[in-house]
Write a protein that holds these residues in place. Structure first.
Motif, PDB file in Angstrom:
ATOM      1  N   LYS A 116       0.693  -1.632  -0.311  1.00  9.36           N
ATOM      2  CA  LYS A 116      -0.080   0.022   0.412  1.00  9.36           C
ATOM      3  C   LYS A 116       0.921   0.954  -0.102  1.00  9.36           C
ATOM      4  CE  LYS A 116      -3.725  -2.258   2.856  1.00  9.36           C
ATOM      5  NZ  LYS A 116      -5.160  -1.846   3.098  1.00  9.36           N
ATOM      6  N   GLN A 117       2.021   0.926   0.137  1.00 12.23           N
ATOM      7  CA  GLN A 117       3.114   2.146   0.194  1.00 12.23           C
ATOM      8  C   GLN A 117       3.531   2.771  -0.901  1.00 12.23           C
ATOM      9  OE1 GLN A 117       5.873   2.330   3.082  1.00 12.23           O
ATOM     10  NE2 GLN A 117       4.627   1.056   4.575  1.00 12.23           N
ATOM     11  N   GLY A 118       3.217   2.595  -2.568  1.00 12.35           N
ATOM     12  CA  GLY A 118       3.885   2.759  -3.606  1.00 12.35           C
ATOM     13  C   GLY A 118       4.805   2.218  -4.451  1.00 12.35           C
ATOM     14  N   GLN A 119       5.379   2.569  -5.322  1.00  9.03           N
ATOM     15  CA  GLN A 119       6.108   2.629  -5.557  1.00  9.03           C
ATOM     16  C   GLN A 119       7.241   1.719  -4.969  1.00  9.03           C
ATOM     17  OE1 GLN A 119       6.176   2.295  -8.809  1.00  9.03           O
ATOM     18  NE2 GLN A 119       7.916   0.368  -8.356  1.00  9.03           N
ATOM     19  N   GLU A 120       7.777   2.686  -3.960  1.00  3.32           N
ATOM     20  CA  GLU A 120       9.161   2.372  -3.436  1.00  3.32           C
ATOM     21  C   GLU A 120       8.940   0.838  -1.888  1.00  3.32           C
ATOM     22  OE1 GLU A 120      11.806   3.930   0.557  1.00  3.32           O
ATOM     23  OE2 GLU A 120      10.096   4.607  -0.459  1.00  3.32           O
ATOM     24  N   GLY A 121       7.284   0.622  -2.148  1.00  5.10           N
ATOM     25  CA  GLY A 121       6.839  -0.152  -1.319  1.00  5.10           C
ATOM     26  C   GLY A 121       6.768  -1.721  -2.172  1.00  5.10           C
ATOM     27  N   HIS A 122       6.443  -0.885  -3.611  1.00  2.00           N
ATOM     28  CA  HIS A 122       6.396  -1.794  -4.624  1.00  2.00           C
ATOM     29  C   HIS A 122       7.765  -2.778  -4.857  1.00  2.00           C
ATOM     30  CE1 HIS A 122       2.401  -2.771  -6.389  1.00  2.00           C
ATOM     31  NE2 HIS A 122       1.773  -2.024  -5.157  1.00  2.00           N
ATOM     32  N   ASP A 123       8.725  -2.047  -4.545  1.00  2.00           N
ATOM     33  CA  ASP A 123      10.028  -1.962  -5.366  1.00  2.00           C
ATOM     34  C   ASP A 123      10.483  -3.130  -3.897  1.00  2.00           C
ATOM     35  OD1 ASP A 123      10.140  -0.351  -7.550  1.00  2.00           O
ATOM     36  OD2 ASP A 123      11.446   0.852  -6.871  1.00  2.00           O
ATOM     37  N   CYS A 124      10.144  -2.513  -2.778  1.00  2.00           N
ATOM     38  CA  CYS A 124      10.800  -3.855  -1.679  1.00  2.00           C
ATOM     39  C   CYS A 124      10.528  -4.854  -1.598  1.00  2.00           C
ATOM     40  CB  CYS A 124      10.217  -2.648  -0.216  1.00  2.00           C
ATOM     41  SG  CYS A 124      11.227  -1.522  -0.503  1.00  2.00           S
ATOM     42  N   LEU A 125       9.050  -5.485  -2.182  1.00  4.09           N
ATOM     43  CA  LEU A 125       8.197  -6.234  -1.669  1.00  4.09           C
ATOM     44  C   LEU A 125       9.268  -7.471  -3.414  1.00  4.09           C
ATOM     45  CD1 LEU A 125       4.415  -6.179  -1.891  1.00  4.09           C
ATOM     46  CD2 LEU A 125       5.890  -7.403  -0.587  1.00  4.09           C
ATOM     47  N   ARG A 126       9.657  -6.298  -5.188  1.00  6.14           N
ATOM     48  CA  ARG A 126      10.087  -7.415  -5.267  1.00  6.14           C
ATOM     49  C   ARG A 126      11.597  -7.329  -5.027  1.00  6.14           C
ATOM     50  NH1 ARG A 126       8.664  -4.425 -11.269  1.00  6.14           N
ATOM     51  NH2 ARG A 126       9.415  -6.184 -11.979  1.00  6.14           N
ATOM     52  N   MET A 127      12.008  -6.074  -4.545  1.00  4.63           N
ATOM     53  CA  MET A 127      13.306  -6.986  -3.951  1.00  4.63           C
ATOM     54  C   MET A 127      13.624  -8.334  -3.017  1.00  4.63           C
ATOM     55  SD  MET A 127      16.242  -5.993  -4.632  1.00  4.63           S
ATOM     56  CE  MET A 127      17.954  -5.773  -3.777  1.00  4.63           C
ATOM     57  N   LEU A 128      12.386  -8.901  -2.236  1.00  4.24           N
ATOM     58  CA  LEU A 128      12.891  -9.683  -1.791  1.00  4.24           C
ATOM     59  C   LEU A 128      12.141 -11.316  -1.825  1.00  4.24           C
ATOM     60  CD1 LEU A 128       9.322  -8.951   1.304  1.00  4.24           C
ATOM     61  CD2 LEU A 128      11.941  -9.389   1.476  1.00  4.24           C
ATOM     62  N   SER A 129      12.290 -10.186  -3.364  1.00  2.68           N
ATOM     63  CA  SER A 129      11.958 -11.872  -4.609  1.00  2.68           C
ATOM     64  C   SER A 129      13.308 -12.099  -5.115  1.00  2.68           C
ATOM     65  CB  SER A 129      10.653 -12.129  -5.547  1.00  2.68           C
ATOM     66  OG  SER A 129      10.707 -13.230  -6.325  1.00  2.68           O
ATOM     67  N   HIS A 130      13.847 -10.659  -5.147  1.00  2.79           N
ATOM     68  CA  HIS A 130      15.316 -11.244  -5.507  1.00  2.79           C
ATOM     69  C   HIS A 130      16.733 -11.766  -4.284  1.00  2.79           C
ATOM     70  CE1 HIS A 130      14.381  -9.577  -9.683  1.00  2.79           C
ATOM     71  NE2 HIS A 130      14.436  -8.287  -9.449  1.00  2.79           N
ATOM     72  N   LEU A 131      15.822 -10.798  -3.277  1.00  2.91           N
ATOM     73  CA  LEU A 131      17.097 -11.228  -2.296  1.00  2.91           C
ATOM     74  C   LEU A 131      17.039 -13.221  -2.133  1.00  2.91           C
ATOM     75  CD1 LEU A 131      16.264  -8.990   0.212  1.00  2.91           C
ATOM     76  CD2 LEU A 131      18.154  -8.757  -1.248  1.00  2.91           C
ATOM     77  N   SER A 132      15.688 -13.430  -2.210  1.00  8.06           N
ATOM     78  CA  SER A 132      15.972 -15.035  -2.024  1.00  8.06           C
ATOM     79  C   SER A 132      16.859 -16.027  -2.972  1.00  8.06           C
ATOM     80  CB  SER A 132      14.544 -15.748  -1.734  1.00  8.06           C
ATOM     81  OG  SER A 132      13.872 -15.388  -3.880  1.00  8.06           O
TER      82      SER A 132
END
Length: 229
Positions: A116-132
């Motif tokens: 719900k936090q806009g672009q930065e929040g979406h980027d964080c979710l996608r980053m979690l996926s890459h970090l794994s």
């Protein structure tokens, strides 16, 4: 403390701090979009508007140092929502109102807040996926230890609902549910525009509706998995 003292106590933001923030925000966005290995330091420097070729090395040392700063930003974004989720879960457990459905909701709260936090929040979710799968063991530990600690606390609440299950049985189910939930939120942009399906016009659901659908999906999967385990 009077107003003058309060003003004196505020630490001014330096140009260096501002530059670091811009670079970290740019790196988060680009890593999220293209993957960690898909972005070079020269591209990051250019995209963040840094004319000094050594800017990233000056502030972060190397790419690993920059990744540490990005994962620290991710942990910062998750910190308050994880605290809120845990406090809410403990309150529900103490009042006898905790159910599997409400547990899944509070467990997923940090990821919903990012969504719900806009672009930065979406980027964080996608980053979690890459970090794994794109980081070293040390970097993964830095990124995921706060989340693992959070999940460990949540597992203790879940055991109150499922006393016949051992932590070793609950942990994999919680992990798979969380990963599925994050991936659903990442892919939800495909649902956020009107389209035609089999000749019928489909109206894009709101973010709140998408979250509720995702929660029902992972809750059903969790219940089914727990019954088979």
């Amino acid at each position: 403390m009077n107003r003058l003292d309060a003003q004196r106590s505020v630490k001014p933001v330096s140009i260096a701090d501002d530059t670091k923030h811009i670079i970290v925000q740019t790196a988060l966005r680009m890593f999220a979009q293209r993957g960690i290995e898909g972005v070079s330091l020269s591209e990051l420097r250019s995209a963040s508007g840094q004319n000094n070729r050594s800017a990233i090395h000056y502030h972060f040392g190397n790419k690993d140092g920059l990744l540490d700063a990005v994962t620290d930003r991710l942990s910062e974004m998750l910190g308050v929502p994880m605290k809120e989720g845990l406090e809410s879960g403990k309150h529900l457990a103490a009042s006898g109102e905790l159910t599997i459905e409400s547990f899944m909701r509070v467990m997923s709260h940090p990821f919903v807040e990012l969504y719900k936090q806009g672009q930065e929040g979406h980027d964080c979710l996608r980053m979690l996926s890459h970090l794994s799968h794109e980081m070293t063991d040390r970097q993964q530990a830095r990124a995921f230890t706060p989340i693992q600690d959070y999940m460990g606390e949540m597992a203790r609440l879940l055991q109150g609902l499922m006393p016949d299950k051992k932590p070793s049985e609950l942990a994999p189910m919680m992990f798979m549910s969380s990963c599925s939930f994050v991936e659903i939120l990442i892919c939800s942009h495909m649902l956020t525009r009107d389209h035609t399906l089999a000749g019928d016009q489909v109206t894009a659901p709101s973010k709140d509706v998408i979250v509720e659908m995702a929660l029902k999906f992972i809750t059903g999967g969790f219940v089914a998995a727990s019954q088979r385990a």
